[in-house]
Write a protein that holds these residues in place. Structure first.
Motif, PDB file in Angstrom:
ATOM      1  N   LYS B 123       0.823  -1.199   0.000  1.00 23.71           N
ATOM      2  CA  LYS B 123       0.000   0.000   0.000  1.00 23.71           C
ATOM      3  C   LYS B 123       0.851   1.240   0.000  1.00 23.71           C
ATOM      4  O   LYS B 123       0.588   2.204  -0.699  1.00 23.71           O
ATOM      5  N   ARG B 171     -12.705   9.294   5.193  1.00 24.96           N
ATOM      6  CA  ARG B 171     -13.569   8.149   5.506  1.00 24.96           C
ATOM      7  C   ARG B 171     -13.702   7.212   4.317  1.00 24.96           C
ATOM      8  O   ARG B 171     -13.957   6.035   4.487  1.00 24.96           O
ATOM      9  N   ASN B 172     -13.608   7.764   3.135  1.00 29.57           N
ATOM     10  CA  ASN B 172     -13.873   6.938   1.961  1.00 29.57           C
ATOM     11  C   ASN B 172     -12.647   6.206   1.459  1.00 29.57           C
ATOM     12  O   ASN B 172     -12.687   5.587   0.407  1.00 29.57           O
ATOM     13  N   LYS B 173     -11.537   6.327   2.193  1.00 30.02           N
ATOM     14  CA  LYS B 173     -10.328   5.669   1.742  1.00 30.02           C
ATOM     15  C   LYS B 173     -10.202   4.307   2.426  1.00 30.02           C
ATOM     16  O   LYS B 173     -10.349   4.211   3.641  1.00 30.02           O
ATOM     17  N   PRO B 174      -9.930   3.314   1.660  1.00 30.77           N
ATOM     18  CA  PRO B 174      -9.817   1.985   2.269  1.00 30.77           C
ATOM     19  C   PRO B 174      -8.456   1.752   2.903  1.00 30.77           C
ATOM     20  O   PRO B 174      -7.726   0.863   2.498  1.00 30.77           O
ATOM     21  N   TRP B 175      -8.110   2.577   3.867  1.00 31.74           N
ATOM     22  CA  TRP B 175      -6.821   2.400   4.543  1.00 31.74           C
ATOM     23  C   TRP B 175      -7.057   1.824   5.916  1.00 31.74           C
ATOM     24  O   TRP B 175      -8.100   2.027   6.517  1.00 31.74           O
ATOM     25  N   PRO B 176      -6.031   1.188   6.452  1.00 32.88           N
ATOM     26  CA  PRO B 176      -6.142   0.788   7.856  1.00 32.88           C
ATOM     27  C   PRO B 176      -6.116   2.010   8.760  1.00 32.88           C
ATOM     28  O   PRO B 176      -5.656   3.078   8.352  1.00 32.88           O
ATOM     29  N   MET B 177      -6.592   1.794   9.963  1.00 29.42           N
ATOM     30  CA  MET B 177      -6.778   2.926  10.863  1.00 29.42           C
ATOM     31  C   MET B 177      -5.482   3.668  11.133  1.00 29.42           C
ATOM     32  O   MET B 177      -5.461   4.894  11.186  1.00 29.42           O
ATOM     33  N   ALA B 178      -4.381   2.948  11.274  1.00 28.98           N
ATOM     34  CA  ALA B 178      -3.106   3.595  11.603  1.00 28.98           C
ATOM     35  C   ALA B 178      -2.702   4.546  10.499  1.00 28.98           C
ATOM     36  O   ALA B 178      -2.285   5.682  10.743  1.00 28.98           O
ATOM     37  N   LYS B 180      -4.707   5.935   8.325  1.00 30.71           N
ATOM     38  CA  LYS B 180      -5.635   7.048   8.336  1.00 30.71           C
ATOM     39  C   LYS B 180      -5.198   8.077   9.352  1.00 30.71           C
ATOM     40  O   LYS B 180      -5.200   9.271   9.091  1.00 30.71           O
ATOM     41  N   LEU B 181      -4.822   7.585  10.511  1.00 29.68           N
ATOM     42  CA  LEU B 181      -4.430   8.489  11.581  1.00 29.68           C
ATOM     43  C   LEU B 181      -3.247   9.336  11.175  1.00 29.68           C
ATOM     44  O   LEU B 181      -3.274  10.561  11.290  1.00 29.68           O
ATOM     45  N   LEU B 184      -4.069  11.717   8.382  1.00 29.84           N
ATOM     46  CA  LEU B 184      -4.943  12.781   8.841  1.00 29.84           C
ATOM     47  C   LEU B 184      -4.157  13.814   9.606  1.00 29.84           C
ATOM     48  O   LEU B 184      -4.281  15.017   9.377  1.00 29.84           O
ATOM     49  N   ARG B 185      -3.300  13.360  10.489  1.00 27.36           N
ATOM     50  CA  ARG B 185      -2.528  14.303  11.291  1.00 27.36           C
ATOM     51  C   ARG B 185      -1.626  15.131  10.411  1.00 27.36           C
ATOM     52  O   ARG B 185      -1.531  16.349  10.553  1.00 27.36           O
ATOM     53  N   SER B 844      -5.863  -3.834  -3.210  1.00 23.70           N
ATOM     54  CA  SER B 844      -6.649  -2.695  -2.775  1.00 23.70           C
ATOM     55  C   SER B 844      -6.544  -1.523  -3.741  1.00 23.70           C
ATOM     56  O   SER B 844      -7.516  -0.838  -3.991  1.00 23.70           O
ATOM     57  N   LEU B 847      -6.502  -0.119  -9.092  1.00 22.80           N
ATOM     58  CA  LEU B 847      -7.056   0.851 -10.031  1.00 22.80           C
ATOM     59  C   LEU B 847      -6.320   2.172  -9.953  1.00 22.80           C
ATOM     60  O   LEU B 847      -5.906   2.738 -10.948  1.00 22.80           O
TER      61      LEU B 847
END
Lengths: 212, 906
Positions: B123, B171-178, B180-181, B184-185, B844, B847
Motif C-alpha cells: 500500500k 472516511r472513503n479511503k480503504p486504509w487501515p486505521m493507523a 488514516k491516523l 490525517l494528522r 486494494s 485501479l
C-alpha cells in the motif's frame, strides 16, 4: 516512540481530531492523561466507547487498562468467539483482512475499530464493496478467480453435506457468474468489475453491516 | 510518530534554508541564490539517499514538539528573520515556505521505507507516485518562476485545498486505521500551518479564531449527532431483533416505529389544536345539552360495561365530535374552534399524504437501477446474499439452506427455463384456487354486511347482550384472523414460486381487508342516512318541547322560568359521534384480538411446545406444532389497515389518535418481547430489500381509500343539527366561507369567491391533467432512451470483448518491437508495465495505480529517474535526461526510495 500526551480538552490539540475518553471502560479513570485520539467521523464517540468496551471484554483481566488495551493484540480465536461474528461464514476472512499483524492472525484495537467502521451504517458503499472484495479474495491475489469463487460458494452453502453443490452445479454457477460480471473476459473478476456489480445491487449496503 | 517526523521535516527544511542563505549572502540577490539551491541537494542528498540515518531520527525525536507551540515558534522566528533582512520580499518568504514544504514532502518519502518494512508494504508503495507527482510539480514551478509569488501562493493554496479534501474524504479511503491516523494528522498540520501562513498580521489571528470556532463547531456537531442517534427510540431493541431474525423482521419494527412517529405528530396536532383548547376554554361539561348525558342514560353512564362500549360519559366527552360547540369563538383568546377543527381534519390528511409520499420518494432515490438487476442475478446471489447481521447460528443454518436452494433453483431455471409439467392441470388448479378465494372474499363481505345490518336491528331494541352489541367487531376480527391462513392453504394448490406466491397472498389479504372495511363503511353509511332522515322529526320534537316548556300555563307569569335542564332536552342521534364510536370500538377490538392472538398463538404455543416436548409421543419442536414464525406480511398489513381506520375515524373521534398512539406503543414492547421469546427465525430467510416501498405503496393506497369516505361525508352530508362544531350549518365546509366573510377583508373574500368559481377550477384541473400527461410522456421517452443507451452499452461491451482478445495479442507484440528501438523507451515501458501489473497482494489499490502509472506522462518521466540515478555521479548535470523538466534536486532519495528500493537496478 513517545506518545503524544495532551491534557484533557486542551484547545491546542491540533487538527480536528478530538481527544476522547472512554467513559465506560474500566481503568479509564486511572489514566486521565492518556486520551486516545481517533480521526473524526470514523466512528461516533459513543460507538467508539462501546467498541472499546467490547474489545476490553476480550482481553484478560489484567490487561484491561486503556493504555494496555490500545497496544495489545487479540488473537483470532478470541475475535471469532464474538457473538456477532460467530455465525458468519466469512469470520476468518474478515479477521485476516483487517489484521495488520505480519502473520495476519490477531487484531489490535485499531484493527477492530477499522472492522467496525467498515461494517457500520455510515461507511460508504464504495468502502464496503472494497472490503467485501478483499474478504472474498481468499488467496489475496487481487482478483477473484475460479478458486476464490468456488470457495465463496462453499462458504455460502454451509458445512452440511446436503447443502453442498455438486461439481457440475458449481461449474455451471461459476460460469454464469463470470459470464455476468467478468467484463474484460480475463477469467477473473477484479475490483472494478466487482464494484460495478455491487453498486447495482439494491440491498448490499443494508446487509453488509455488523452491529455490536 | 508523525509529529516527530514532521519536526524533523521542518528541521530539514530549515537546514535547506540556512544553507541557501549562507550560499547567497547578498540579500535579494537572485542570481546568487540560484546556484545555492543546487548545492543544497548535494548536501542533503548524501545522508538521505536511503532513508534517514537513525542518529538523525533520534535527534529529531528528542526535540519537544507540542501541537501549536511549535508553529508559534516558527512564527516568532519569522519576524526575527525579517528584522535581519527587512528587504526580503514577500515572494521570497513564500518561496521559503515552499522550500520548507519541500523538505517536508521529501521527508514523507524518506519516512516511507522504514514503514514499508513494518506494515502493508504494498500500500505504501502505491501512494508514492502520487506524492512524488505532487511535490515534483511544485518543485518544477519553483525553478521556472521564483518571482511569481501569486502563482506559488496559489499553489500552496491548492495544496491546502488538496489536504482539506483529503481530510474530508478520509472516511472513503480503504486504509487501515493507523494509516488514516497518520495521514490525517499530517494533512491537518499542513493545513493549519500553511493556511495560517497565508494570512498576514491581523488576518492570521482572525483566521486562528475562525479555525478554533470551526473545530468547536465540528465537535459540537459530532456530539449532537451522537446525541441524536442515542435518542432514536428502541434502536437497541430493533438491532437485537435484527441480529436474531435478519433484516426482514426488523423492517416490520422499523415500520412500526415510523408509524408511531407519524401518529405522534397527528396526536400533537389534534390534541394541541382541538382537544386542549376545548377543555381549557370551551363551555364546561353539563352546560349545554350536547355536553350532558341525557336523563335516560344518567344512572348507567358510569358503569364499566357502558364505558367499555364508549357510551355514557365517554360519549359526551371531547374524545368525540358531538361534544364540540358551534360557538364561533371560544375563550378570551377568541379561538375559532370550528374553523380549527375543520383545518386540523384537513391537515391530518395533508400531513399524512406528504410524509408517506416523501418517504416513498426517498426510498426510490436509493435504488438507482431496477432494470439492471436481472443482468446480475447470479452475481447478486453470490456476492450479496449473505446477511452479515445474522448472529444466531440457527438463522445462519436457515440462511445456508435458503442460499443453496436459491443457487440450485437458479441453475435449474437457467438449464431448463421452459420446461412445464402438465400445464393444463396447473392452470385448472390456479383457476380453481382463485375461484375459491373469490368465494371466500364475497362470503366475508356478505357476512359483514349482514352483521352490520343486524346490529342496526339490535340498536333499536332495548336490552341487548354483550355479544349482540359487539357482533360486528368480533366477526371482523375473526375474519381477519382465519381468512389469511385459509388463503394460504388454498394457495398451496397453485404451486407458484414462493416469491410470487407471497405477492398473491399479500394481494388477497389486502383485498379481504379492504372489502371488509368498505362493506362496513357502506353498512355504516346506510345507518347514517337512516339517522339523517329521522333528524327532522327529532328537531321538531326538540322545538316543541322547548316551546311547551316555556309557554306552558300553570307557571307564575311574573317570575321567568329557569331554563330547562340540559339533560332533559331531547336531542338528535348525532350520526358523527356514532361513526366515531364505531371506529373507536373497531380499533380497540382489533388491538385486543391482535394481542390475544400473539399471546395464544405464539406464546402459549411456544410454552406448550417447549415444556410438553419432554413427555410427548413425537418431537413437538421439529414436528407438527413447532414454534411460530413471525408473520411479517400479515403484521404489516394489519398495521396499515389499522392506520386506515385511524385516518377515517379521526375526524369524527379526535381521541382516536390518542388511543392509537397507546396501541402502537404497547404493541412495540409486546411484539418485541413476543418475537424474542416465542418465535423462531423464518425457514426461508429473505431480505427486506426494497419491499419497504411496496408497504409504503399499500399505505398510500389505504390513505387514499380512507380519505374518500371522509371527504364524501364532509362534502355531501349535512351535519347534525344539535351536536358538533358545525351544527346549524348546511354543510361542514361552510365554516370556511363563514370565516372568510366575517374575519377577512371583503376583497379577500371576493378573491376566494373568484377562485372557487367553477369557471376557474375546471381549467385548472384540465391544466393539471395536461401537465401530468406531459410529464408522464416525458418520463416514458426518457426511460425508453435509457433502455436504448443501455442496449448500446451492452453492444459496445460485446464488441470490446471480441476485440480485446485479438488486440491484446497484437499490442503485446508491438510493444516488444518498440522496446528494442530505444533504451529510454524500454525503461519507460517497463516502468509503466510495472505500474499496470498488480503487485502480488496490492488488490486494494490496483485501479489507482493503473491511473497513476499510465495516466500522467509526468509521473512516467518521474519514474524514469531512478534508472538514471544509478549512473555514475560524475556525470555532468546538463546531460541529465530529465533536464527538460528542470527538476530540483533537493531530495534525490525520494525517487530512489520510490522504485529502486523495492527493485534492484539493472
Amino acid at each position: 516512540m513517545e506518545k503524544p500526551s495532551l491534557g484533557r480538552g486542551q484547545p491546542t490539540a491540533s487538527g480536528h481530531a478530538a481527544s476522547l475518553q472512554f467513559p465506560g471502560c474500566p481503568g479509564s479513570r486511572d489514566f486521565p492523561d492518556a486520551p486516545y485520539r481517533i480521526p473524526p467521523k470514523v466512528a461516533p464517540a459513543t460507538a467508539c466507547g462501546r467498541a472499546h468496551r467490547r474489545f476490553c471484554e476480550l482481553l484478560p483481566q489484567e490487561h484491561r487498562s486503556v493504555e494496555e488495551s490500545l497496544q495489545i493484540r487479540v488473537s483470532l480465536e478470541q475475535i471469532l468467539s464474538l457473538p456477532e461474528l460467530k455465525a458468519n461464514p466469512f469470520k476468518e476472512r474478515i479477521c485476516r483482512v483487517f489484521s495488520t499483524s505480519p502473520t495476519r492472525d490477531s487484531l489490535s484495537f485499531e484493527d477492530f475499530l477499522d472492522l467496525l467502521s467498515v461494517f457500520s451504517d455510515t461507511a460508504t458503499p464504495d468502502i464496503k464493496s472494497h472490503y467485501a472484495f478483499r474478504i472474498f479474495d481468499f488467496d489475496d491475489d487481487g482478483t477473484l478467480n475460479r478458486d476464490d469463487l468456488s470457495q465463496l460458494v462453499n462458504c455460502l452453502t454451509g458445512e452440511g453435506e446436503d447443502t453442498r453443490l455438486s461439481a457440475s452445479e458449481m461449474k455451471q454457477l461459476i460460469d454464469n457468474i463470470l459470464e455476468e460480471s467478468d467484463i474484460d473476459r480475463d477469467g477473473t473478476i477484479n475490483l472494478s468489475e466487482f464494484q460495478h456489480v455491487i453498486s447495482r445491487s439494491p440491498d448490499f449496503a443494508s446487509s453488509f453491516k455488523i452491529v455490536l | 510518530m508523525s509529529r516527530q517526523l514532521q519536526g524533523l521535516g521542518e528541521e530539514a527544511g530549515g537546514g535547506v534554508r540556512g544553507r541557501a542563505r549562507s550560499g547567497s549572502p547578498g540579500t535579494g540577490d537572485r542570481s546568487g541564490r540560484r546556484p545555492s539551491r543546487k548545492q543544497a541537494p548535494k548536501a542533503q542528498g548524501a545522508p538521505g539517499k536511503r532513508g534517514a540515518p537513525p542518529g538523525r531520527k533520534e535527534r529529531a525525536g528528542g526535540s519537544p514538539r507540542p501541537g501549536s507551540p511549535r508553529s508559534k515558534q516558527a512564527e516568532r522566528r519569522r519576524p526575527r528573520e525579517e528584522l535581519r533582512k527587512p528587504e526580503r520580499s514577500t515572494a521570497e518568504r513564500t518561496s521559503e515556505g515552499r522550500r520548507k514544504r519541500d523538505g517536508r514532502a521529501s521527508f514523507k518519502e524518506q519516512r516511507a521505507p522504514p514503514k514499508k518494512e513494518k506494515e502493508m508494504p504494498r500500500k505504501e508503495e502505491m501512494w508514492k507516485p502520487l506524492k512524488k507527482h505532487r511535490s515534483s510539480s511544485l518543485a518544477s514551478s519553483t525553478s521556472v518562476g521564483e518571482s511569481l509569488s501569486e502563482e506559488e501562493l496559489a499553489q500552496i493554496l491548492e495544496q491546502v485545498e488538496d489536504k482539506k479534501k483529503l481530510i474530508a474524504t478520509m472516511r472513503n479511503k480503504p486504509w487501515p486505521m493507523a494509516k488514516k491516523l497518520t495521514e490525517l494528522r499530517e494533512a491537518q498540520e499542513f493545513v493549519e500551518k500553511y493556511e495560517g501562513a497565508l494570512g498576514k498580521g491581523k488576518g492570521k489571528r482572525l483566521y486562528a479564531c475562525k479555525m478554533l470556532m470551526a473545530k468547536k463547531w465540528v465537535k459540537f456537531k459530532r456530539d449532537f449527532h451522537n446525541f441524536k442517534t442515542q435518542c432514536i427510540p428502541w434502536e437497541m431493541k430493533i438491532k437485537d431483533i435484527e441480529s436474531h431474525f435478519g433484516s426482514s423482521v426488523a423492517s416490520y419494527f422499523i415500520f412500526l416505529r415510523w408509524m408511531y412517529g407519524v401518529n405522534l405528530v397527528l396526536f400533537g396536532l389534534i390534541f394541541g389544536l382541538i382537544i386542549i383548547p376545548e377543555v381549557l376554554m370551551g363551555t364546561p361539561y353539563g352546560s349545554i345539552p350536547r355536553k350532558t348525558v341525557p336523563r335516560a342514560e344518567e344512572e348507567k353512564a358510569m358503569d364499566f360495561s357502558v364505558l367499555w362500549d364508549f357510551e355514557g360519559y365517554i360519549k359526551y366527552s371531547p374524545l368525540f365530535y358531538g361534544y364540540y360547540n358551534n360557538q364561533r369563538t371560544i375563550g378570551w383568546l377568541r379561538y375559532r374552534l370550528p374553523m380549527a377543527y375543520f383545518m386540523v381534519g384537513v391537515s391530518v390528511f395533508g400531513y399524512s399524504l406528504m410524509i408517506v409520499i416523501r418517504s416513498m420518494a426517498s426510498n426510490t432515490q436509493g435504488s438507482t437501477s431496477e432494470g439492471e438487476s436481472d443482468n446480475f442475478t447470479f452475481s447478486f446471489k453470490m456476492f450479496t446474499s449473505w446477511d452479515y447481521l445474522i448472529g444466531n447460528s440457527e438463522t445462519a443454518d436457515n440462511k445456508y439452506a435458503s442460499i443453496t436452494t436459491s443457487f440450485k433453483e437458479s441453475i435449474v431455471d437457467e438449464q431448463e427455463s421452459n420446461k412445464e409439467e402438465n400445464i393444463h392441470l396447473t392452470r385448472f388448479l390456479r383457476v380453481l384456487a382463485n375461484f375459491l378465494i373469490i368465494c371466500c372474499l364475497c362470503g366475508s363481505g356478505y357476512l359483514i354486511y349482514f352483521v352490520v345490518k343486524r346490529s342496526q336491528e339490535f340498536s333499536k331494541r332495548q336490552n341487548v347482550s354483550w355479544y349482540e352489541r359487539n357482533e360486528v367487531e368480533i366477526v371482523m376480527s375473526l375474519l381477519g384472523m382465519f381468512c389469511p391462513p385459509l388463503f394460504e392453504t388454498i394457495a398451496a394448490l397453485e404451486n407458484y414460486h414462493p416469491r410470487i406466491g407471497l405477492k398473491w397472498q399479500l394481494g388477497r389479504i389486502f383485498a379481504l381487508f379492504l372489502g371488509n372495511l368498505y362493506t362496513f363503511l357502506l353498512a355504516l353509511m346506510d345507518d347514517v342516512h337512516l339517522k339523517l332522515s329521522n333528524e327532522e322529526t327529532i328537531k321538531n320534537l326538540t322545538h316543541w318541547t322547548l316551546f311547551n316548556y316555556y309557554n306552558s300555563s300553570g307557571w307564575n307569569e311574573s317570575v321567568p322560568r329557569p331554563p330547562l335542564h340540559p339533560a332533559d332536552v331531547p336531542r338528535g342521534l348525532c350520526w358523527e359521534t356514532a361513526v366515531g364510536i364505531e371506529f373507536m370500538r373497531l380499533t380497540v377490538s382489533d388491538m385486543l384480538v391482535t394481542y390475544i392472538t400473539i399471546l395464544v398463538g405464539d406464546f402459549l404455543r411456544a410454552c406448550f411446545v417447549r415444556f410438553m416436548n419432554y413427555c410427548w409421543c413425537w418431537d413437538l419442536e421439529a414436528g407438527f406444532p413447532s414454534y411460530a414464525e413471525f408473520d411479517i406480511s400479515g403484521n404489516v398489513l394489519g398495521l396499515i389497515f389499522n392506520q386506515g381506520m385511524i385516518w377515517m375515524g379521526s375526524f369524527y373521534a379526535p381521541g382516536l389518535v390518542g388511543i392509537n398512539v397507546l396501541r402502537l406503543l404497547t404493541s412495540m414492547y409486546f411484539q418485541c418481547w413476543a418475537v424474542m421469546s416465542s418465535n423462531v427465525p423464518h425457514e426461508r430467510v429473505f431480505k427486506a430489500s426494497r419491499s419497504n416501498n411496496f408497504y409504503m405503496g399499500l399505505l398510500l393506497l389505504v390513505l387514499f381509500l380512507s380519505l374518500l369516505p371522509v371527504a364524501y361525508t364532509i362534502m355531501s352530508l349535512p351535519p347534525s343539527f344539535d351536536c358538533g362544531p358545525f351544527s346549524g350549518k348546511n354543510r361542514m365546509y361552510d365554516v370556511i366561507q363563514e370565516t372568510i366573510e366575517n374575519d377577512f377583508p371583503t376583497f379577500l373574500g371576493k378573491i376566494f369567491a373568484f377562485l372557487a368559481n367553477p369557471g376557474l377550477i375546471i381549467p385548472a384541473i384540465l391544466l393539471m391533467s395536461l401537465a401530468i400527461y406531459y410529464l408522464n410522456s416525458v418520463s416514458k421517452s426518457l426511460s425508453r432512451a435509457n433502455a436504448q443507451l443501455r442496449k448500446k452499452i451492452q453492444a459496445l461491451r460485446e464488441l470490446e470483448k471480441n476485440h480485446k482478445s485479438v488486440k491484446g495479442r497484437a499490442t503485446a507484440r508491438g510493444s516488444e518491437d518498440t522496446a528494442k528501438g530505444s533504451p529510454q523507451n524500454a525503461t519507460q515501458l517497463q516502468l509503466t508495465k510495472e505500474g499496470a501489473t498488480p503487485h502480488s497482494a496490492s488488490q486494494s489499490q490496483t485501479l489507482d495505480k493503473k491511473t497513476q502509472g499510465a495516466g500522467t506522462s509526468s509521473s512516467a518521466s518521474e519514474t524514469m529517474l531512478p534508472a538514471s540515478q544509478h549512473l555514475p555521479v560524475s556525470r555532468p548535470p546538463d546531460v541529465r535526461p530529465d533536464s527538460g523538466r528542470g527538476r530540483p534536486h533537493t531530495h534525490p532519495w525520494k525517487s530512489a526510495s520510490g522504485k529502486s528500493a523495492g527493485r534492484p537496478p539493472h
